[in-house]
Design a protein around this motif. Structure first.
Motif, PDB file in Angstrom:
ATOM      1  N   LYS A  39       0.767  -0.982   0.099  1.00 24.21           N
ATOM      2  CA  LYS A  39       0.233  -0.075  -0.011  1.00 24.21           C
ATOM      3  C   LYS A  39       0.997   1.344  -0.089  1.00 24.21           C
ATOM      4  O   LYS A  39       0.719   2.128  -0.757  1.00 24.21           O
ATOM      5  CB  LYS A  39      -0.761  -0.148   1.250  1.00 24.21           C
ATOM      6  N   THR A  40       1.908   1.332   0.888  1.00 27.78           N
ATOM      7  CA  THR A  40       2.820   2.376   0.993  1.00 27.78           C
ATOM      8  C   THR A  40       3.586   2.601  -0.377  1.00 27.78           C
ATOM      9  O   THR A  40       3.933   3.590  -0.983  1.00 27.78           O
ATOM     10  CB  THR A  40       3.518   2.312   2.270  1.00 27.78           C
ATOM     11  N   GLU A  41       4.019   1.467  -0.817  1.00 26.10           N
ATOM     12  CA  GLU A  41       4.908   1.587  -1.921  1.00 26.10           C
ATOM     13  C   GLU A  41       3.940   2.093  -3.334  1.00 26.10           C
ATOM     14  O   GLU A  41       4.475   3.229  -4.017  1.00 26.10           O
ATOM     15  CB  GLU A  41       5.457   0.263  -2.234  1.00 26.10           C
ATOM     16  N   ALA A  83       2.546   6.615  -6.955  1.00 28.79           N
ATOM     17  CA  ALA A  83       1.635   7.536  -7.388  1.00 28.79           C
ATOM     18  C   ALA A  83       2.008   9.120  -7.021  1.00 28.79           C
ATOM     19  O   ALA A  83       2.044   9.948  -7.705  1.00 28.79           O
ATOM     20  CB  ALA A  83       0.168   7.097  -6.743  1.00 28.79           C
ATOM     21  N   LEU A  84       2.366   9.098  -5.824  1.00 24.08           N
ATOM     22  CA  LEU A  84       2.874  10.342  -5.351  1.00 24.08           C
ATOM     23  C   LEU A  84       4.070  11.048  -6.056  1.00 24.08           C
ATOM     24  O   LEU A  84       4.220  12.223  -6.398  1.00 24.08           O
ATOM     25  CB  LEU A  84       3.279  10.540  -3.689  1.00 24.08           C
ATOM     26  N   ALA A 105      -2.117   4.975 -12.858  1.00 18.75           N
ATOM     27  CA  ALA A 105      -2.093   3.400 -12.826  1.00 18.75           C
ATOM     28  C   ALA A 105      -1.427   2.860 -14.111  1.00 18.75           C
ATOM     29  O   ALA A 105      -0.453   1.915 -13.618  1.00 18.75           O
ATOM     30  CB  ALA A 105      -3.575   3.119 -12.869  1.00 18.75           C
ATOM     31  N   ALA A 106      -1.681   3.552 -15.220  1.00 19.32           N
ATOM     32  CA  ALA A 106      -0.810   3.001 -16.331  1.00 19.32           C
ATOM     33  C   ALA A 106       0.683   3.039 -16.325  1.00 19.32           C
ATOM     34  O   ALA A 106       1.579   2.187 -16.750  1.00 19.32           O
ATOM     35  CB  ALA A 106      -1.329   3.533 -17.596  1.00 19.32           C
ATOM     36  N   ILE A 107       1.086   4.352 -15.644  1.00 11.96           N
ATOM     37  CA  ILE A 107       2.654   4.823 -15.788  1.00 11.96           C
ATOM     38  C   ILE A 107       3.069   3.685 -14.925  1.00 11.96           C
ATOM     39  O   ILE A 107       4.199   3.152 -15.067  1.00 11.96           O
ATOM     40  CB  ILE A 107       2.638   6.208 -15.531  1.00 11.96           C
ATOM     41  N   GLN A 108       2.680   3.663 -13.639  1.00 10.20           N
ATOM     42  CA  GLN A 108       3.314   2.940 -12.644  1.00 10.20           C
ATOM     43  C   GLN A 108       2.756   1.361 -12.487  1.00 10.20           C
ATOM     44  O   GLN A 108       3.233   0.686 -11.547  1.00 10.20           O
ATOM     45  CB  GLN A 108       3.103   3.466 -11.134  1.00 10.20           C
ATOM     46  N   ASN A 109       1.818   1.082 -13.202  1.00  9.38           N
ATOM     47  CA  ASN A 109       1.251  -0.206 -13.343  1.00  9.38           C
ATOM     48  C   ASN A 109       0.470  -0.534 -11.932  1.00  9.38           C
ATOM     49  O   ASN A 109       0.895  -1.775 -11.283  1.00  9.38           O
ATOM     50  CB  ASN A 109       2.300  -1.451 -13.565  1.00  9.38           C
TER      51      ASN A 109
END
Length: 149
Positions: free
Chosen positions: A10-12, A17-18, A37-41
């Motif tokens: 959750k933190t990762e 996202a941040l 979501a797309a950028i960071q999967n």
């Protein structure tokens, strides 16, 4: 080997996202959940929940509408990693002190050392901001580019 402080999924995901919101902070344009979501999967639904928690903690703000999305709630150099973890996990997520006194001298000593581990972890997490994470990422990307040339 047991690691005394572990990074939850959750933190990762929230930090990833941040990091994306930090990268576009100067542009002032909100990022949509699907973009992050797309950028960071990261699964969209899970990211939606995380961003809602971060919004309640005032770390991000949401903008409604077709061009809506999320932006940082304050300057990235003012948001520490400890702020993020406390928002997501709660400041009580660390080993809580028991109301009952330790039964032995040994358990008191172990408890004191465990508390020191968490205090030191807090010191490190308080030291780094989202801005510094973004700068570290940019520097690492530059190194990777130079490596391939």
């Amino acid at each position: 080997m047991i690691k005394p402080v572990e990074l939850s999924c959750k933190t990762e995901y929230a930090l990833l996202a941040l990091l994306e919101l930090t990268a576009c902070y100067n542009e002032g344009e909100p990022l949509q959940i699907r973009q992050i979501a797309a950028i960071q999967n990261i699964p969209d639904r899970y990211l939606e929940q995380l961003l809602a928690t971060l919004r309640r903690g005032s770390l991000v703000r949401s903008h409604r509408g077709a061009k809506g999305g999320y932006v940082l709630g304050r300057e990235p150099w003012k948001i520490t990693l400890l702020d993020v973890i406390n928002c997501l996990e709660g400041s009580n997520a660390k080993a809580s002190k028991s109301d009952t006194p330790p039964k032995t001298i040994e358990s008191a000593i172990v408890g004191e050392i465990w508390q020191e581990v968490h205090d030191r972890a807090d010191e490190v997490l308080q030291k780094y901001t989202l801005q510094e994470l973004c700068e570290k990422r940019d520097a690492r990307r530059q190194l990777d580019i130079m490596y391939y040339i």
